[in-house]
Design a protein around this motif. Structure first.
Motif, short mmCIF file in Angstrom:
data_model
loop_
_atom_site.label_atom_id
_atom_site.label_comp_id
_atom_site.label_asym_id
_atom_site.label_seq_id
_atom_site.Cartn_x
_atom_site.Cartn_y
_atom_site.Cartn_z
N SER A 127 0.86 -1.19 0.00
CA SER A 127 0.00 0.00 0.00
C SER A 127 0.89 1.24 0.00
O SER A 127 1.66 1.47 0.93
CB SER A 127 -0.90 -0.01 1.25
OG SER A 127 -1.32 1.30 1.53
N LEU A 128 0.79 1.99 -1.10
CA LEU A 128 1.64 3.18 -1.22
C LEU A 128 1.34 4.16 -0.10
O LEU A 128 2.24 4.73 0.52
CB LEU A 128 1.42 3.84 -2.59
CG LEU A 128 2.33 5.03 -2.89
CD1 LEU A 128 3.80 4.60 -2.96
CD2 LEU A 128 1.92 5.71 -4.19
N LYS A 129 0.02 4.29 0.17
CA LYS A 129 -0.39 5.25 1.21
C LYS A 129 0.17 4.80 2.56
O LYS A 129 0.74 5.58 3.32
CB LYS A 129 -1.92 5.32 1.27
CG LYS A 129 -2.42 6.46 2.13
CD LYS A 129 -3.95 6.42 2.25
CE LYS A 129 -4.41 7.41 3.30
NZ LYS A 129 -5.84 7.23 3.58
#
Lengths: 211, 609
Positions: free
Chosen positions: A82-84
């Motif tokens: 998950s980039l976030k």
């Protein structure tokens, strides 16, 4: 406080072989490259020792790689997909080192055998172990037998470029060593992380406690 | 003559006497035949008839014989009279000139024996002449003591006598005489022909070999003058006979000359004659001639350097020695022009071995070849020359030298084996595939106006930006070319002072150190059409410039030619790495009160609960 088994035997052996090899390679590297500044051993001796420990490091790296791949523990190096979550984790960790640690905040990351590294460690060690060290090994091998690997050196752009990459990584590892050792003192106590690297067990505060 | 007449008189007298005797007998016989007159009368008549014609016939036959006898006798008397005259004069002259001890001294203190060999003179073509026939100023009554400045002047003066019989017109028929007569410093006749023993050429010319015939004149101190230069035409017969061409006739090389023809050579000067004659050697030594055509010497000649050596400059013209002689210290011809190089060679391990009598020790031609002489290749192709003999050199180096092959490719043997010499890094534009240097003309073609980046005069030599420009232009126009480097010696003469291998450089530190003397100077070497290298100074800073990372990407000695950019970056990175814990620790130290206050507040809150 509770004790968790964070570093298996194989990892600990690899780490200390790595550590010693790095130190020797850095010192002999200085003797190879900066002879006009410091001259302790002869060039030949420095190169011979550098070569020996280079191969020890290669062997050790292979051991580490096989262990992590076979045991499935390699995922500890893989940041969250998950980039976030990754960015948030990095910012939170950076905020801790840049601010929280000074005002007595708790380290947002709690090491467990399955989640050993914080997001910043993950991205740093993943690059080091998968990109930088292999690149250093490859350039080192090319420089070890310039004539034998002439074709590959030619593909890489010449001996000057190969050596420049090797030296650039050498300088990075040297400078990173200071940061790495310092960060190793930021555990529950100054020697906690270091002790754990010998025993395998690390004492961590119970969740919710901070010191 | 009187004897002749006497004899004639005596003969007539006898004839008369005989006639008297006959008539006397006849008279006596006639007195006896008075008794038998008719019988005797018949017999007498018959005798007269028979003997008369017989006597007449006999007289007619004897007449020519007698005339011949008279003529022969007369001539012999005349000759005898001449002999008497000549022998008297000759006897008088030879009274002194037969002695071997009589010597004439000329004005220049030159001495000449005036001894005349009677035997040789009698055999000569001029034996019929009396001494005064040529030496007209001398007579039996007078012998003036002429004074001459030198032997040559004497010869010139005396040779004037030849003109008395041999007219200029007669002499001009032969081209050599024609040429000689027209010259003010022409040699006197006696220079070629001798003086008192001149033999008729028909008697010996045919039997003589061409060389013998030519040497008749050319072993004498002959010379000619061409545009103010004196060209000796004298051939030292001893040296000629001692040369490897001793069995050859002169006409084998001088093909237009023979015992019957002697054209006049036409050439601008002595040098042009030598150059022209070098073509003669090609007749037999075509292979060597071809090799010479590929040499630096022939290349210089083609470019107009008329002093560049041709065959005769090294081998001599008429004194060509055996091959082995050219391989000796005293016989090698190279030393004539390359004296300083030869001195350097003599001090080398090779020269010392040669001097100690090792005939197998290399000499000039062993490395540079004898005819296809190439300029020094030591810094261009380090291994090629030395490995020709030192076939185990690569294996021996591998025993102790890491990356031996690479070292042997990039470093001239001389760089380590002439340890005291100054070194230079030679940069060259080379073909990436073959590794061969690209020659000047090709380079100009590839680089166009950018060629000046390589050769333009600069105070500090070519810099990294110049090399970058060259690299870019090469990449655009000729992708398979790059700049490579080798280490050689600054002074090519020093390359010949090879030391014993125990003195050779073996320490890696000699090169792998930024202060190494091996990298003190750098030049750009471009091969000129004649094979020589033209060198253009390069600022040594290019070796450590990041701009040349790509242009000079193959010449690199770890520790010796490191990039300055990486040095600066390294300092920044290491100090950056060290500063992280220092700064962080300092901040942590400074913020202890904050954390302490926070901890107390927390304890206080926990205490309230």
């Amino acid at each position: 406080m509770k004790k968790i088994y964070l570093h298996p035997m194989t990892v600990r052996i690899c780490h200390w072989i790595n550590a010693f090899s790095f130190l020797v390679l850095i010192v002999t590297g200085i003797q190879i490259r900066y002879r006009d500044v410091i001259k302790v051993t002869s060039f030949r001796t420095a190169v011979d020792i550098h070569n020996i420990f280079g191969f020890i490091l290669i062997f050790n790296f292979c051991l580490w790689l096989i262990y992590y791949l076979v045991s499935g523990k390699f995922k500890v190096y893989i940041p969250t997909f998950s980039l976030k979550g990754f960015v948030t984790g990095c910012i939170r960790q950076a905020r801790y080192y840049g601010y929280g640690i000074f005002v007595g905040e708790e380290n947002p990351h709690h090491s467990t055998p399955d989640n050993k590294f914080n997001p910043m460690q993950q991205v740093a060690y993943l690059n080091i172990m998968v990109l930088f060290i292999p690149l250093q090994i490859i350039t080192g091998i090319l420089l070890w037998d310039l004539k034998g690997f002439a074709y590959w050196i030619g593909l890489a752009g010449g001996v000057k470029i190969v050596d420049s990459v090797h030296v650039l990584l050498y300088l990075f590892f040297t400078s990173f060593l200071f940061v790495h050792v310092y960060l190793a003192t930021l555990g529950h106590t100054v020697g906690e992380h270091i002790k754990a690297m010998f025993t395998g067990y690390e004492e961590v505060p119970e969740r919710g406690h901070s010191h | 003559m009187s004897r002749f007449y006497d004899e004639v008189v005596v003969a007539s007298g006898t004839s008369v006497e005989m006639s008297r005797d006959k008539s006397g007998r006849a008279n006596h016989e006639s007195s006896l035949t008075d008794d038998r007159p008719a019988r005797f009368q018949k017999i007498r008549t018959a005798g007269i008839v028979v003997l008369g014609p017989l006597s007449g016939l006999l007289f007619i036959c004897l007449l020519p014989l007698m005339s011949l006898l008279i003529v022969v006798t007369l001539l012999s008397k005349m000759a005898s009279a001449s002999d008497v005259m000549q022998s008297e004069e000759a006897a008088m002259c030879m009274g002194c000139h037969a002695s071997q001890d009589v010597v004439k001294t000329f004005g220049n203190k030159e001495k000449m024996s005036v001894h005349i060999s009677e035997r040789h003179f009698k055999d000569s073509v001029h034996s019929f002449l009396a001494c005064t026939g040529c030496h007209s100023k001398v007579s039996m009554d007078d012998h003036p003591s002429a004074k001459y400045a030198s032997r040559r002047e004497f010869a010139v003066q005396i040779s004037q006598a030849c003109k008395g019989c041999h007219s200029n017109e007669q002499l001009m028929v032969k081209p050599m005489h024609r040429a000689a007569i027209s010259r003010s410093n022409a040699p006197p006749c006696s220079e070629c022909h001798g003086s008192h023993s001149i033999r008729k050429s028909a008697g010996w010319k045919e039997a003589a070999s061409t060389s013998q015939y030519c040497l008749t004149c050319h072993k004498k101190d002959l010379s000619t003058s061409v545009n103010g230069e004196t060209l000796s035409l004298m051939i030292d017969e001893k040296l000629l006979r001692g040369s490897v061409h001793s069995s050859h006739e002169c006409s084998h090389c001088h093909s237009e000359y023979s015992k019957t023809t002697h054209p006049l050579g036409e050439f601008k000067n002595k040098r042009e004659l030598s150059i022209a004659f070098s073509g003669v050697c090609k007749g037999c030594h075509a292979d060597k001639y071809q090799q010479h055509q590929g040499s630096i010497h022939a290349s210089l000649l083609r470019q107009g350097n008329r002093n560049a050596p041709v065959c005769t400059d090294c081998h001599g013209a008429h004194t060509v020695g055996p091959k082995l002689l050219a391989e000796t210290l005293s016989g090698t011809p190279c030393r004539k022009c390359h004296e300083s190089t030869f001195e350097a060679y003599k001090s080398s391990v090779h020269g010392q071995a040669k001097m100690s009598g090792n005939t197998h020790a290399p000499i000039c031609s062993s490395c540079h070849s004898a005819h296809q002489v190439k300029p020094a290749l030591a810094s261009r192709s380090p291994k090629a020359t030395c490995f020709g003999c030192h076939k185990d050199a690569a294996a021996l180096h591998k025993e102790w030298l890491p990356n031996a092959d690479l070292h042997l490719d990039a470093i001239a043997c001389t760089a380590c084996h002439v340890p005291e010499a100054e070194h230079t890094v030679y940069l060259r534009v080379t073909d990436s595939k073959s590794g061969a240097s690209i020659e000047k003309a090709k380079l100009k073609e590839y680089l166009g106006s950018g060629y000046n980046d390589l050769t333009g005069a600069r105070a500090n030599g070519l810099d990294d930006k110049n090399l970058w420009d060259v690299y870019q232009q090469l990449s655009e126009r000729k992708s398979a070319a790059g700049i490579t480097g080798t280490i050689g010696l600054q002074d090519c003469n020093k390359s010949h002072s090879l030391a014993s291998k125990k003195w050779a450089v073996r320490q890696c530190d000699s090169c792998h150190d930024a202060n190494s003397k091996f990298f003190k100077t750098v030049v750009m070497a471009i091969i000129a059409p004649d094979g020589h290298e033209e060198h253009y100074a390069v600022n040594r800073a290019v070796l450590g410039s990041v701009i040349t990372l790509l242009p000079i990407n193959q010449f690199y000695a770890i520790g010796g030619t490191r990039l300055r950019f990486l040095d600066i970056l390294g300092i920044l990175m290491v100090f950056g790495g060290m500063s992280v814990p220092i700064v962080h620790l300092t901040l942590r130290f400074l913020t202890i009160p904050i954390r302490e206050a926070k901890r107390l507040n927390k304890l206080r809150r926990e205490g309230r609960r």
